[in-house]
Motif scaffolding. Sequence first.
Motif, PDB file in Angstrom:
ATOM      1  N   HIS A 191       0.832  -1.210   0.000  1.00  0.00           N
ATOM      2  CA  HIS A 191       0.000   0.000   0.000  1.00  0.00           C
ATOM      3  C   HIS A 191       0.867   1.260   0.000  1.00  0.00           C
ATOM      4  O   HIS A 191       0.396   2.332  -0.323  1.00  0.00           O
ATOM      5  CB  HIS A 191      -0.958  -0.002   1.193  1.00  0.00           C
ATOM      6  CG  HIS A 191      -2.077  -0.982   1.028  1.00  0.00           C
ATOM      7  ND1 HIS A 191      -3.179  -0.738   0.231  1.00  0.00           N
ATOM      8  CD2 HIS A 191      -2.258  -2.226   1.524  1.00  0.00           C
ATOM      9  CE1 HIS A 191      -3.995  -1.781   0.265  1.00  0.00           C
ATOM     10  NE2 HIS A 191      -3.448  -2.713   1.040  1.00  0.00           N
TER      11      HIS A 191
ATOM     12  N   ASP B 175      -7.465  -2.707  -1.707  1.00  0.00           N
ATOM     13  CA  ASP B 175      -8.294  -3.681  -0.972  1.00  0.00           C
ATOM     14  C   ASP B 175      -9.741  -3.432  -1.377  1.00  0.00           C
ATOM     15  O   ASP B 175     -10.231  -2.308  -1.243  1.00  0.00           O
ATOM     16  CB  ASP B 175      -8.176  -3.480   0.547  1.00  0.00           C
ATOM     17  CG  ASP B 175      -6.798  -3.835   1.078  1.00  0.00           C
ATOM     18  OD1 ASP B 175      -6.085  -4.603   0.394  1.00  0.00           O
ATOM     19  OD2 ASP B 175      -6.446  -3.361   2.165  1.00  0.00           O
TER      20      ASP B 175
ATOM     21  N   GLU C 223      -4.939 -13.401   1.164  1.00  0.00           N
ATOM     22  CA  GLU C 223      -5.775 -12.202   1.303  1.00  0.00           C
ATOM     23  C   GLU C 223      -6.664 -12.052   0.075  1.00  0.00           C
ATOM     24  O   GLU C 223      -6.261 -11.424  -0.909  1.00  0.00           O
ATOM     25  CB  GLU C 223      -4.890 -10.951   1.467  1.00  0.00           C
ATOM     26  CG  GLU C 223      -4.209 -10.867   2.812  1.00  0.00           C
ATOM     27  CD  GLU C 223      -3.641  -9.487   3.124  1.00  0.00           C
ATOM     28  OE1 GLU C 223      -3.130  -9.317   4.224  1.00  0.00           O
ATOM     29  OE2 GLU C 223      -3.708  -8.584   2.261  1.00  0.00           O
TER      30      GLU C 223
ATOM     31  N   HIS D 293      -7.042  -8.322  -1.468  1.00  0.00           N
ATOM     32  CA  HIS D 293      -5.922  -7.448  -1.850  1.00  0.00           C
ATOM     33  C   HIS D 293      -5.459  -7.718  -3.300  1.00  0.00           C
ATOM     34  O   HIS D 293      -5.054  -8.825  -3.633  1.00  0.00           O
ATOM     35  CB  HIS D 293      -4.774  -7.676  -0.853  1.00  0.00           C
ATOM     36  CG  HIS D 293      -3.578  -6.793  -1.087  1.00  0.00           C
ATOM     37  ND1 HIS D 293      -3.179  -5.819  -0.204  1.00  0.00           N
ATOM     38  CD2 HIS D 293      -2.687  -6.750  -2.112  1.00  0.00           C
ATOM     39  CE1 HIS D 293      -2.090  -5.219  -0.681  1.00  0.00           C
ATOM     40  NE2 HIS D 293      -1.770  -5.778  -1.834  1.00  0.00           N
TER      41      HIS D 293
END
Length: 288
Positions: A202, A209, A257, A260
């Motif tokens: 990020h 996300d 994840e 993401h």
Amino acid sequence: MANKNQTTKDKKHKHKKRRSRSLLLATTLFLALFVTGIAFRLFGSVDMVSSDISSPVSTDFVETTVSQTTQSKVTLSQTTVQTSEKTTSTRTPGKHYIQPAGADWNLKLVNKWNPLDKNYKQPLVTYSGNNKFDSRAIDKLKALVNAGKAYNIRVASLYRTHELQTSLFERQVKREMAKGHSRSKAEELAATEVARPGTSEHNLGLAVDFLFEQYSSLEVAYEKTEAYTWMLEHCADYGFILRFPKNKQSITGVIFEPWHYRYVGEKVAKEIMSRGITLEEYLQEKGN
Ligand SMILES: [Zn+2]
């Protein structure tokens, strides 16, 4: 006398017969109990496992339990739960791919073994409110969100400044120190929950996300939604990849994840997604 002897013999014989009959009865009873016990245990445990699989609470419980242990992988039906970053944080960094300097902006690798230079400057543009993204890829992000509008895609997190990542990390370090850990131990523990400054994608400005109306929290159960399936099928058309897939934790250093995604460009994204590989594997193979 002979008669008397005969009667005693008969009595003894009858007694013997009665004894062997009760022995047989006891054995049968014991066997029956034994078999019932086995059957109960068998069917009982099958029932328990199947209800564990169907219940998301149990899956979460398994996930939490597993994430606190190390080096283990639990497979429940089709759900594979892997260990958290704790496992990989103990690996020797030398075994991980280190990207040569001068990589293209869209292929820049950021992970715990390839931290981003604090002074890295990317062209940022506002997506909405305080959310910023790399200006070279923002049109693709908007197009992807628009294409999936049936699922009401929401952008939860985009670019984070180095300072924000530092304060998130520091907050976690303080929490660990409050439990009585030393500064270095607290940092080590904090790093299993929050990425160290410069090691979160990020910070690069190319990670996103996603949340959907159907699913609005960052949990692994998210992967069972239709929106997630749609995203997997279409993200590469807009240059995005699922950055932390299942069973790739030892390579990426991050748990699965499903929310993401990372922009890498259409051509690379299509290759990565169709082959089911990670950005690390792709870069190592191509040598950039
Ligand atoms: Zn993320």
